[in-house]
Design a protein around this motif. Sequence first.
Motif, PDB file in Angstrom:
ATOM      1  N   SER A 220      20.480 -51.323 -24.255  1.00 42.00           N
ATOM      2  CA  SER A 220      20.787 -50.755 -25.400  1.00 42.00           C
ATOM      3  C   SER A 220      19.519 -50.017 -26.233  1.00 42.00           C
ATOM      4  O   SER A 220      19.684 -49.199 -27.103  1.00 42.00           O
ATOM      5  N   GLN A 222      17.477 -47.642 -24.973  1.00 37.66           N
ATOM      6  CA  GLN A 222      17.441 -46.360 -24.545  1.00 37.66           C
ATOM      7  C   GLN A 222      18.319 -45.275 -25.190  1.00 37.66           C
ATOM      8  O   GLN A 222      19.457 -45.747 -25.600  1.00 37.66           O
ATOM      9  N   THR A 223      17.920 -44.101 -25.375  1.00 34.61           N
ATOM     10  CA  THR A 223      18.653 -43.058 -26.013  1.00 34.61           C
ATOM     11  C   THR A 223      19.718 -42.757 -25.204  1.00 34.61           C
ATOM     12  O   THR A 223      20.881 -42.211 -25.751  1.00 34.61           O
ATOM     13  N   GLU A 224      19.704 -42.683 -23.731  1.00 38.57           N
ATOM     14  CA  GLU A 224      20.753 -42.385 -23.055  1.00 38.57           C
ATOM     15  C   GLU A 224      20.660 -43.096 -21.708  1.00 38.57           C
ATOM     16  O   GLU A 224      19.727 -43.666 -21.328  1.00 38.57           O
TER      17      GLU A 224
END
Length: 312
Positions: A220, A222-224
Amino acid sequence: MAENMQRVALHPLDQFRAFQALREKGQGEEAIAAAFFVTPQIVKQRLKLASVAPALLEVYAEDGMTLEQLMALTANPDHARQAQIWDAVKDSWNKVPYAIRRMLTETSVRASDRRAIFVGLHAYEAVGGVVLRDLFQGDDGGWFEYPALLDRRVSEKLQAEADALTSEGWKWIEVATDLPYGYSHGLRRLAGDPAPMTDEESAAHAALLAEYRGLEEEYSGQTEYSEEIDARLRQLEMAMDALEQRPLIYDPVELTRAGVSVTLDRDGSLAVYRGYIRPEDEPHEETAVQDGDGVDAMGRVVMLVFPTGKHR
């Protein structure tokens, strides 16, 4: 010839004849490509010229047609058809490769056609079907040469799918490659209830959901997502969707009045439309009318029965 090719490029027809001679001696495409310092695709393309009628190869050798026109003629291996098309266009302004290729395949069905997708290439070839291929440009998988054979296989496969539905107890089963526009107009569709999951299915769905939420929580911050995690999440979503798409359960009495339509979807997949009741299959109740409006001129009681089951 291979050594000379490094100094002065061979005429494509000379290449074809040299490649063909080596092929007849048992050499594979990879070995021929290595000997002539070309790619295996070039070897395949030059050998494909063997499918052109010898008389037309001579026309090309004498500069009576371009290499691109000769390549277009390979789209159909029928020598008579090739000669017929060439005779029709050789003195015409419309002899561009695209036009020649289109004329050679105009009676065929593209492999991207929904009928071809539904039947499948291997199943079509297994019953004697021929696929035309163009090695010189993208052909979307080629062309199915025998439309009548393809249509027969479509009908047979649809009928097999329909036969598998007979055990469900429908009054009628309609099979058609294309359903007419507005085919369901005037029909009443049954409202079924989704079948509940079995204990095994519920457990499988719970496990998939737990893994999905666990991965979302773990990554959750992480940006992607990485490609691996993103692919796994998609797999989990698809598996859960498959379990959530429940078959419908219909009223047994209503089901015996209703029917099913079996057809092809736009993308070539099977489409089954269940639970439609025709007007003539609607239940009717006969109730005598007791008021004065229900008596005819002869003094007889008249019963008015309507398709909806309501009476006046």
